[in-house]
Design an enzyme around this catalytic site. Structure first.
Site, PDB file in Angstrom:
ATOM      1  N   PRO A 106       1.625   2.631  -2.092  1.00 11.66           N
ATOM      2  CG  PRO A 106       3.379   2.285  -3.574  1.00 11.66           C
ATOM      3  CD  PRO A 106       1.986   1.862  -3.299  1.00 11.66           C
ATOM      4  CB  CYS A 129       7.301   9.163  -0.581  1.00  8.28           C
ATOM      5  SG  CYS A 129       8.291   7.976  -1.461  1.00  8.28           S
ATOM      6  CB  ALA A 171       9.333   4.416  -2.965  1.00  8.86           C
ATOM      7  CE1 TYR A 180      10.981   8.926  -8.659  1.00 16.18           C
ATOM      8  CE2 TYR A 180       8.901   7.732  -8.633  1.00 16.18           C
ATOM      9  CZ  TYR A 180       9.650   8.864  -8.322  1.00 16.18           C
ATOM     10  OH  TYR A 180       9.060   9.924  -7.684  1.00 16.18           O
ATOM     11  NE  ARG A 211       1.397   1.958  -7.913  1.00 17.98           N
ATOM     12  CZ  ARG A 211       0.869   2.982  -7.271  1.00 17.98           C
ATOM     13  NH1 ARG A 211       1.631   3.911  -6.752  1.00 17.98           N
ATOM     14  NH2 ARG A 211      -0.444   3.052  -7.078  1.00 17.98           N
ATOM     15  CG  LEU A 217      -8.145  11.122  -8.700  1.00 20.35           C
ATOM     16  CD1 LEU A 217      -8.415  12.109  -9.833  1.00 20.35           C
ATOM     17  CD2 LEU A 217      -8.297  11.839  -7.359  1.00 20.35           C
TER      18      LEU A 217
HETATM   19  C1  FNR Z   1       2.353   8.993  -3.884  1.00 20.64           C
HETATM   20  N1  FNR Z   1       2.440   8.020  -4.894  1.00 20.64           N
HETATM   21  C2  FNR Z   1       3.481   7.110  -4.864  1.00 20.64           C
HETATM   22  N2  FNR Z   1       3.503   6.096  -5.778  1.00 20.64           N
HETATM   23  C3  FNR Z   1       4.427   5.123  -5.698  1.00 20.64           C
HETATM   24  O1  FNR Z   1       4.404   4.205  -6.518  1.00 20.64           O
HETATM   25  N3  FNR Z   1       5.369   5.151  -4.701  1.00 20.64           N
HETATM   26  C4  FNR Z   1       5.415   6.130  -3.765  1.00 20.64           C
HETATM   27  O2  FNR Z   1       6.233   6.074  -2.831  1.00 20.64           O
HETATM   28  C5  FNR Z   1       4.483   7.184  -3.879  1.00 20.64           C
HETATM   29  N4  FNR Z   1       4.490   8.260  -3.028  1.00 20.64           N
HETATM   30  C6  FNR Z   1       3.400   9.109  -2.955  1.00 20.64           C
HETATM   31  C7  FNR Z   1       3.298  10.050  -1.923  1.00 20.64           C
HETATM   32  C8  FNR Z   1       2.153  10.832  -1.777  1.00 20.64           C
HETATM   33  C9  FNR Z   1       2.041  11.773  -0.631  1.00 20.64           C
HETATM   34  C10 FNR Z   1       1.104  10.695  -2.722  1.00 20.64           C
HETATM   35  C11 FNR Z   1      -0.168  11.505  -2.596  1.00 20.64           C
HETATM   36  C12 FNR Z   1       1.216   9.805  -3.761  1.00 20.64           C
HETATM   37  C13 FNR Z   1       1.302   7.779  -5.796  1.00 20.64           C
HETATM   38  C14 FNR Z   1       0.217   6.966  -5.074  1.00 20.64           C
HETATM   39  O3  FNR Z   1       0.684   5.679  -4.733  1.00 20.64           O
HETATM   40  C15 FNR Z   1      -1.047   6.803  -5.931  1.00 20.64           C
HETATM   41  O4  FNR Z   1      -0.701   6.118  -7.101  1.00 20.64           O
HETATM   42  C16 FNR Z   1      -1.651   8.149  -6.299  1.00 20.64           C
HETATM   43  O5  FNR Z   1      -1.771   8.984  -5.173  1.00 20.64           O
HETATM   44  C17 FNR Z   1      -3.020   7.966  -6.966  1.00 20.64           C
HETATM   45  O6  FNR Z   1      -3.921   7.305  -6.102  1.00 20.64           O
HETATM   46  P1  FNR Z   1      -5.013   8.141  -5.233  1.00 20.64           P
HETATM   47  O7  FNR Z   1      -4.270   8.988  -4.250  1.00 20.64           O
HETATM   48  O8  FNR Z   1      -5.787   8.998  -6.224  1.00 20.64           O
HETATM   49  O9  FNR Z   1      -5.874   7.100  -4.576  1.00 20.64           O
END
Ligand code: FNR
Length: 356
Positions: free
Chosen positions: A24, A26, A58, A183, A230, A301
């Site tokens: 997810p 946002c 979310a 959260y 999560r 990552l």
């Molecule tokens: C997120 N992340 C995030 N996590 C989550 O649990 N709910 C959410 O709505 C969001 N929103 C969100 C927006 C944006 C723009 C980013 C970049 C990240 C965290 C995301 O789900 C993820 O856990 C992290 O970005 C790490 O994974 P990557 O990007 O390294 O593959």
């Protein structure tokens, strides 16, 4: 021989065509909780990314549970219909892609500006008063939230259940409950943010009481979807929520019918020290997978196809989340197949482009 990344997988009766999942993320593009054209295009793109599972960002269970005023919400039937429009768009692009949605209450991390503006939105500027398990602020530049009363806790459980019902009606395959990243539900889990002296605070059993009640209420409200969570497997801070508690809690959730765990870390406290690097959260996913046996999604990552493949081959996880890389390259899944020499069914409209 098939790569692990492109070997199908099942969570309950949800059949996934490969092991690639979009976590997810946002978008901060909603109007009064409702999806806009941005969401339809964005999630349509991700449905056509080659990933097996896409989790919609979310969605808040109440207006005051939004991280920002531009979050998606699920607190009314009208917003449920709005979600069904995203789902329909995604199915039209690739019906084989499974759709999850994350459901959240931001607690003390509510009333933020969009990240590109930064900071808390005060009540004078149109924001609202955040609520939390205890009157402990999320950081030195954040307001002290209002401590939730027992009636408010009951109302939150109901709000999560209604949101789950609406998500099921909107046609999603899975729901991910947001118990991570500092959260509301994570705030109840962690002794750093939960200082309550009633049955919702103190011991491990008391701190998990609300998140578990939310899980049970959502399971009852949406029995047809795969319901998972999560988690932040650590607060990265002495005296905080930790891996052992995470595993104990997930084993209890599993007994209550939890379908999967998406394993992240941190987000609760401003003093957290995170050794961010390539695949830095993988050891947590591995421990969860080995000690709970839950279908486990690793995250953080994971950037390229060979790295993703080795995460799976080493037995660290069952699925890999590809987040920011997928934002940059929403055809990551198809490119991964080309890189790993996999024979997958490319979208017919793109096939001519594949023969280079
Ligand atoms: C997120 N992340 C995030 N996590 C989550 O649990 N709910 C959410 O709505 C969001 N929103 C969100 C927006 C944006 C723009 C980013 C970049 C990240 C965290 C995301 O789900 C993820 O856990 C992290 O970005 C790490 O994974 P990557 O990007 O390294 O593959």
């Amino acid at each position: 021989m098939r790569t692990r990344l492109f070997t199908p997988y099942k969570i309950g009766d949800m059949e996934l065509k490969n092991r690639i999942s979009v976590p997810p993320m946002c978008q901060y593009q909603a109007k009064d909780g409702k999806a806009t054209t941005w969401h339809k295009v964005h999630y349509g793109k991700l449905a056509g990314s080659g990933a097996a599972l896409v989790c919609i960002e979310a969605m808040a269970v109440t207006p005051d549970g939004r991280i920002s005023g531009s979050d998606l919400g699920l607190w009314s039937d009208e917003l449920g219909w709005s979600l069904s429009e995203i789902v329909e768009t995604m199915r039209a692009i690739d019906p084989s892609t499974k759709i999850a949605v994350q459901i959240n209450h931001a607690g003390r991390k509510a009333s933020e500006r969009a990240p590109w503006l930064g900071g808390h939105l005060s009540q004078e500027e149109g924001g609202w008063e955040p609520v939390a398990p205890s009157a402990v602020s999320a950081g030195s530049d954040r307001p002290v939230p209002r401590e939730m009363l027992p009636g408010g806790i009951e109302a939150v459980i109901q709000a999560f259940a209604y949101a789950a019902q609406r998500a099921q009606k909107a046609g999603v395959d899975a729901i991910e409950i947001h118990m991570a990243h500092g959260y509301l539900l994570h705030q109840f889990l962690s002794p750093l943010s939960n200082l309550r002296t009633d049955e919702y605070g103190g011991s491990f059993e008391n701190r998990i009481r609300l998140p578990l009640a939310v899980f049970d209420a959502m399971k009852k409200a949406a029995p047809q979807v795969q319901l998972g969570v999560r988690v932040s497997a650590t607060d990265w801070l002495e005296g905080g929520w930790n891996l052992k508690e995470t595993i104990d809690f997930l084993n209890i959730l599993k007994a209550h019918g939890c379908a999967f765990a998406d394993v992240s870390t941190g987000g609760l406290h401003e003093d957290q020290k995170i050794p961010v690097g390539y695949g830095y959260q993988l050891p947590f996913a591995r421990a969860v997978r080995l000690q709970t046996g839950l279908p486990t999604i690793a995250c953080g990552l994971i950037k390229d196809a060979r790295q993703a493949e080795s995460v799976l081959v080493e037995g660290t996880a069952d699925l890999v989340d590809v987040g920011r890389e997928m934002l940059l390259n929403p055809h990551w899944g198809w490119q991964a197949a080309l890189q790993l020499n996999e024979k997958v069914e490319f979208p017919p409209s793109y096939v001519r482009g594949m023969h280079r």
